[in-house]
Design a protein around this motif. Structure first.
Motif, PDB file in Angstrom:
ATOM      1  N   ARG A  64       1.207  -1.464  -0.149  1.00 21.26           N
ATOM      2  CA  ARG A  64       0.246   0.025  -0.157  1.00 21.26           C
ATOM      3  C   ARG A  64       1.061   1.157  -0.397  1.00 21.26           C
ATOM      4  O   ARG A  64       1.357   1.848   0.971  1.00 21.26           O
ATOM      5  CB  ARG A  64      -0.932  -0.404   0.930  1.00 21.26           C
ATOM      6  N   LYS A  80      -7.924   2.936   3.166  1.00 21.83           N
ATOM      7  CA  LYS A  80      -8.509   3.203   3.175  1.00 21.83           C
ATOM      8  C   LYS A  80      -8.935   3.472   4.507  1.00 21.83           C
ATOM      9  O   LYS A  80      -7.720   4.244   5.595  1.00 21.83           O
ATOM     10  CB  LYS A  80      -8.272   1.765   3.493  1.00 21.83           C
ATOM     11  N   LYS A  81      -9.790   3.357   6.046  1.00 22.64           N
ATOM     12  CA  LYS A  81      -9.959   3.872   6.957  1.00 22.64           C
ATOM     13  C   LYS A  81      -8.508   3.257   7.766  1.00 22.64           C
ATOM     14  O   LYS A  81      -8.465   4.920   8.670  1.00 22.64           O
ATOM     15  CB  LYS A  81     -10.995   3.630   7.806  1.00 22.64           C
TER      16      LYS A  81
END
Length: 431
Positions: free
Chosen positions: A66, A311-312
């Motif tokens: 990521r 993403k959170k």
């Protein structure tokens, strides 16, 4: 610890900061003495160690896939947040009595400004004297906040809040590593570029080797040791399981070390009494600027996280790491400035107040997020013991819906054999 320990982990941090601040303000001696024997460094090292304990090899492998949150974290910490802070504070006018130095400064002078003085207070360590002209405060406040806002991320505090809000600790560790080491090159250079403080003489002559070594020993080594101890060694499997089952207890340890850091900071402010050299209105204005600065960081990084579609868990880690600034490095840089002690004291006072403001705001914001949003996984896992079937039970609305569906099905099959209907009821849809 159970449910009470989980609630203490969530609500205890802001309460602990308030209690520690009040105690340190009226009785600063214990905090000052502990700070002198490297109490702050020990607290930071313990927080980094606990952070490493919560990582697993699988988490690290996923984080490497990521790159977006990692790249934005670097860009924000190294460039975006510092420039936003410096440019905002350049617009803040404070003490207009400050007189510039001549066009050709004397050898050894590293700042292009001199604080206003008053002969009646010549022996004071304060370079700013309480004003009767109504100015809001000394220009040193702006310089101190610029130094603080341009600094790297506050590793310890960011780990604490990331853990509390179920953010990605692996991403937090990755984001902090490069800026922390690189800070000693980009940090003063960035201030030279956009601020009016003027650091060139001291920056080119200073050796940052000791500071880099200190950061590695306090942050990197404990973090890596915790990671190895918690996930890599087969012999530590039981220990790793123990950590996962007692998140609330470890969060309370996180909170304790962070409260101790704030306690020592307030103790230093109270013991030095630099605040007595400025008006109350100036201190309130300083706190207001610190609040504005921290809100600016949060807004910039939150908007960026949404634009980059993180993403959170990644977004929480990146926003916290990019918005919380470190205190020790800022104080070290101020101590290297070639100006009088009073100016350095006022800039250090601004940094300390900004640090306390960001801790309190982050604690209150975390509490708000946990109350308005979903509960923390730590709280869910630490409530009174429940069986797997109880955790999987539907809520009241779902229960009622299933019951209605079951009754409707029973009515539709009214003509069926009674034993068959009874068998369907016993194995119905409720569970």
């Amino acid at each position: 610890m159970g449910k009470h320990g989980a609630y203490l982990a969530i609500f205890g941090l802001p309460l602990g900061l308030v209690i520690a601040g009040v105690q340190a303000w009226f009785w600063p001696v214990p905090g000052v003495e502990i700070d002198r024997i490297y109490g702050g460094q020990v607290c930071i090292g313990c927080i980094c160690l606990l952070s490493g304990l919560h990582l697993t090899t699988e988490d690290v492998k996923k984080a490497n896939k990521r790159p977006r949150p990692f790249l934005w974290g670097l860009i924000s910490i190294l460039l975006v947040s510092p420039l936003a802070a410096i440019e905002l504070l350049n617009l803040v006018p404070l003490d207009t009595d400050a007189t510039p130095t001549p066009a050709t400064p004397t050898p050894g002078t590293t700042v292009d400004w001199q604080p206003a003085r008053n002969t009646s207070n010549a022996n004071s360590s304060c370079s700013y004297v309480k004003s009767t002209k109504g100015q809001l405060g000394p220009q040193e406040f702006v310089y101190g906040l610029q130094i603080f806002g341009a600094g790297p991320c506050a590793t310890s505090a960011a780990f604490v809040f990331t853990m509390l809000l179920d953010g990605d600790l692996t991403m937090a560790g990755m984001v902090t590593a490069v800026p922390t080491v690189a800070a000693f090159w980009y940090y003063p250079a960035l201030l030279n570029w956009r601020s009016n403080i003027g650091l060139e003489a001291r920056f080119t002559g200073a050796s940052w080797g000791f500071l880099i070594t200190e950061q590695i020993l306090i942050v990197v080594v404990p973090f890596l040791f915790g990671f190895i101890l918690g996930s890599n060694l087969p012999a530590c499997t039981e220990f790793s399981t123990f950590i996962r089952k007692h998140r609330a207890a470890f969060q309370n340890a996180f909170n304790t070390f962070l409260v101790l850091l704030a306690w020592m900071v307030v103790s230093k402010i109270s013991e030095e009494k630099v605040y007595s050299c400025v008006d109350t209105s100036a201190l309130l204005y300083l706190i207001g600027m610190a609040v504005l600065l921290h809100l600016l960081f949060l807004i910039i990084n939150s908007l960026a996280a949404r634009m980059v579609c993180l993403k959170k868990e990644d977004a929480l880690a990146v926003v916290l790491m990019c918005s919380l600034k470190i205190l020790p490095t800022s104080l070290v840089l101020i101590s290297l400035l070639d100006t009088d002690r009073g100016a350095r004291d006022l800039m250090s006072l601004a940094c300390r107040f900004a640090y306390l403001v960001q801790l309190m705001l982050s604690a209150l914001l975390s509490l708000l997020l946990l109350k308005c949003g979903r509960g923390s996984a730590m709280l869910e896992n630490s409530t009174s013991p429940q069986s797997a079937s109880e955790e999987d039970m539907p809520d009241n609305d779902t229960f009622a819906l299933h019951l209605i569906m079951h009754l409707a099905q029973a009515l539709a099959e009214n003509d069926a054999d009674e034993e068959q209907a009874e068998g369907e009821t016993s194995a119905g849809l409720l569970y």
